[in-house]
Design an enzyme around this catalytic site. Structure first.
Site, short mmCIF file in Angstrom:
data_model
loop_
_atom_site.label_atom_id
_atom_site.label_comp_id
_atom_site.label_asym_id
_atom_site.label_seq_id
_atom_site.Cartn_x
_atom_site.Cartn_y
_atom_site.Cartn_z
N SER A 439 9.88 30.67 4.71
CA SER A 439 9.50 29.45 5.41
C SER A 439 8.30 29.73 6.32
O SER A 439 7.25 30.10 5.84
CB SER A 439 10.70 28.90 6.18
OG SER A 439 10.47 27.60 6.63
N ASP A 524 13.22 20.83 -1.85
CA ASP A 524 12.93 21.26 -0.48
C ASP A 524 12.20 20.14 0.28
O ASP A 524 11.11 19.73 -0.11
CB ASP A 524 12.05 22.52 -0.52
CG ASP A 524 11.94 23.21 0.83
OD1 ASP A 524 12.14 22.55 1.86
OD2 ASP A 524 11.65 24.42 0.84
N HIS A 559 15.51 23.92 0.63
CA HIS A 559 14.86 24.93 1.45
C HIS A 559 15.71 26.19 1.61
O HIS A 559 15.17 27.28 1.78
CB HIS A 559 14.56 24.32 2.82
CG HIS A 559 13.64 25.15 3.67
ND1 HIS A 559 12.32 25.36 3.32
CD2 HIS A 559 13.83 25.81 4.83
CE1 HIS A 559 11.73 26.10 4.26
NE2 HIS A 559 12.64 26.39 5.17
#
Length: 592
Positions: A439, A524, A559
């Protein structure tokens, strides 16, 4: 609870494994039992996009109660035994409305208690430890105000507890006839702790003043005690204070009792404790100690180990060393590094492989905790290290502020300096140094391979936020508006050019790169799959080497990777196999 032959038969309220069989992705985001213990409300995500459906069931019969609530967050709390508070999101997935739902009524008739119209702010919801109040927080990256609901008088609706003041961040707890307020401001940047009477929220008493070297991270209230989760010198700390009887004056706290921990670097997290008890329950782990649940008696100061996660395969924690080192950054800042390795395998002569992990954003603390799958690396002679770089929260609020906005490049140079320190101390060489981040940590990976591609043998960028400039210029994308206070607003010239100078997609060059694995999730909502795909396409077009570049998009995940326990192990195995392959450490298949 009775055990053995005397124990009543087990009663399963909700079997997540059975529910998950029909879905590629399945996650329970919240599981809340009603005050009378008869009903359960749970939030279900079947795509990985973090948009939930809430179901209420009878805890005994498992039969549904009313119709599900759709298109919501997993923020839910009970209001008595027959109503719920929940939160919905707008078109950019910003939590912006809090609703009151009476059981067995249609969602369309629910009443909206608050609508947050400023797209820099999002809503959250939590119950006090006493269960007498619910707190609704409205927060941006720098400011947080609180409303409250008295669960015994929900008809009064939301009441203002701490008003919105730019740069003031508050969170609230309750005990007896006082609210306890943790407050951060520009002056009290590591937070201070106040108390105020329920009937006069402006009459505050200072309980714990601001300290430059100690950050107040969280508090937990009990009927007779207050527990403060703090940070000092990069390490978490748990301090317990006795409180005067309810009704007696509250004054500044003295004589706190600090819990002792054995490992030099570690992680400690609060677990569910009983408000009326003097027993604090917390979870402890380190890079060599499996998750361990402790009960700490706040009256006697004695910790009792109640449970430790079983690790199969003859695991022996004494085989592993865990320690902390300090790298010196380019500007003289000392940056902590957490390290673990097997003492009978690692020679510390530069010949050993090393995996370095980093994050460094959002004031998040990446404390060194245990991960069983990581043993497969340590048992192959790897050293594992975490660089606690600026932009994270490990060393207090200033540590975070010195790694955001127009200081963001400190995050990247700190990581490079940590890597060079580990090479200098002969933990590895450039040819054996692998790096990993997810991320915002994937942004870190993209930035450092652009800046110093010669320094790393392999890089793994998980769901990486790599197209910073384009994303932050588009307010129709989830998270963008709220993130202007994290990265800066590129509609302003100064931030535009600074972002452009480090945004990974915008800085791919015609140069040799290390071997790179990039992952994405089709659903995501935080980092759209198009970002890592664009980064990989640019690398394929520009890079001048023949090193392996892989792009892996999970078609049934968001995610946070796949939802199943074994599927997550498979993802770790894939990542580790990539690293082992690049280092020529994959054993030859047996001849047959």
């Amino acid at each position: 609870m009775p055990t053995g032959s005397e124990a009543p038969p087990e009663h399963v309220i909700l079997d997540e494994n059975v529910k998950a069989k029909d879905h590629a992705f399945y996650k329970i985001g919240a599981f809340k039992v009603s005050p009378n213990h008869r009903l359960v409300a749970y939030a279900e995500d079947t795509k990985g996009d973090e948009i939930y459906t809430i179901y209420v069931i009878d805890a005994e019969t498992r039969s549904p109660v009313g119709e599900p609530l759709v298109g919501v967050t997993d923020n839910i709390e009970w209001v008595g035994d027959d109503a719920l508070l929940y939160i919905t999101m707008d078109e950019i997935l910003r939590p912006y409305k809090v609703w009151f739902h009476k059981l067995r009524t249609n969602q369309s008739t629910d009443s909206c208690l608050y609508h947050e119209k400023d797209d820099m702010f999002s809503l959250d919801l939590e119950a006090s430890e006493s269960k007498k109040y619910l707190f609704v927080g409205s927060e941006s990256k720098t400011t947080r105000s609180i409303f409250y609901v008295d669960t015994s008088k929900p008809e009064n609706g939301l009441m203002v507890l701490t008003p919105r003041l730019e740069g003031i961040d508050t969170s609230v707890s309750h005990r007896g006839n006082h609210f306890f307020i943790k407050r951060r401001s520009d002056e009290a940047y590591n937070s201070e702790l106040l108390a105020c009477p329920l009937n006069d929220v402006n009459a505050t008493t200072m309980l714990l003043p601001h300290r430059e070297s100690v950050k107040i991270q969280d508090i937990r209230l009990f009927s007779d005690h207050l527990v403060v989760y703090e940070r000092e010198k990069g390490l978490p700390r748990v301090t317990c204070y006795s409180l005067p009887a309810v009704g007696e004056p509250l004054q500044s706290l003295q004589g706190g009792q600090t819990v002792d921990f054995v490992d030099p670097v570690y992680s400690v997290e609060p677990e569910e404790s009983q408000f009326s008890s003097s027993i604090l329950r917390f979870s402890f782990s380190s890079l060599r100690t499996p998750p361990s649940t402790y009960d700490y008696d706040m009256n006697t100061g004695v910790s009792v180990l109640k449970k430790i996660e079983t690790i199969l395969g003859g695991f022996d924690s004494s085989k592993y060393v865990t320690k902390r080192e300090w790298a010196i950054a380019q500007d003289g800042t000392h940056v902590p590094i957490s390290i673990a390795y097997r003492k009978d395998l690692v020679k510390l002569d530069g010949s050993d492989p090393l995996l370095l992990y980093g994050y460094g954003s959002y004031e998040m603390c990446v404390d060194p905790s245990f991960k069983a799958s990581r043993l497969s690396l340590l048992d192959r002679g790897f050293t594992y290290a975490i660089a606690h770089i600026r932009g994270g929260g490990e060393m207090g609020r200033k540590w975070y502020e010195n790694g955001k906005y127009l200081h963001k490049k400190n995050t990247f140079t700190d990581f490079i300096d940590c890597a060079e320190y580990l090479i200098e101390k002969k933990y590895c060489t450039k040819e054996k140094l692998c790096i990993n981040g997810r991320s915002a940590g994937g942004l870190l990976m993209g930035a450092v391979v652009n800046m110093r591609p010669d320094l790393f043998k392999a890089a793994v960028a998980g769901v990486p936020f790599v197209d910073v400039l384009t994303t932050m210029l588009d307010p129709t994308i989830p998270l963008t508006t709220a993130e202007w206070e994290e990265w800066g607003d590129p509609r302003k010239e100064e931030f535009y050019y600074y972002m452009k100078s480090y945004s990974p997609v915008d800085n791919v060059k015609a140069q040799n790169y290390p071997a790179i694995l990039v992952t994405a999730g089709l659903h995501d909502s935080r980092v759209l799959y198009s970002e890592p795909a664009k980064f990989v396409a640019k690398l394929r077009e520009m890079k001048t080497d023949s090193n392996l570049l892989l792009f892996k998009c999970e078609m049934g995940a968001g995610h946070f990777s796949k939802s199943g326990r074994f599927e997550r192990l498979q993802e770790d195995a894939f990542t580790y196999t990539f690293i082992l392959k690049i280092l020529n450490m994959v054993p030859a298949p047996p001849r047959g």
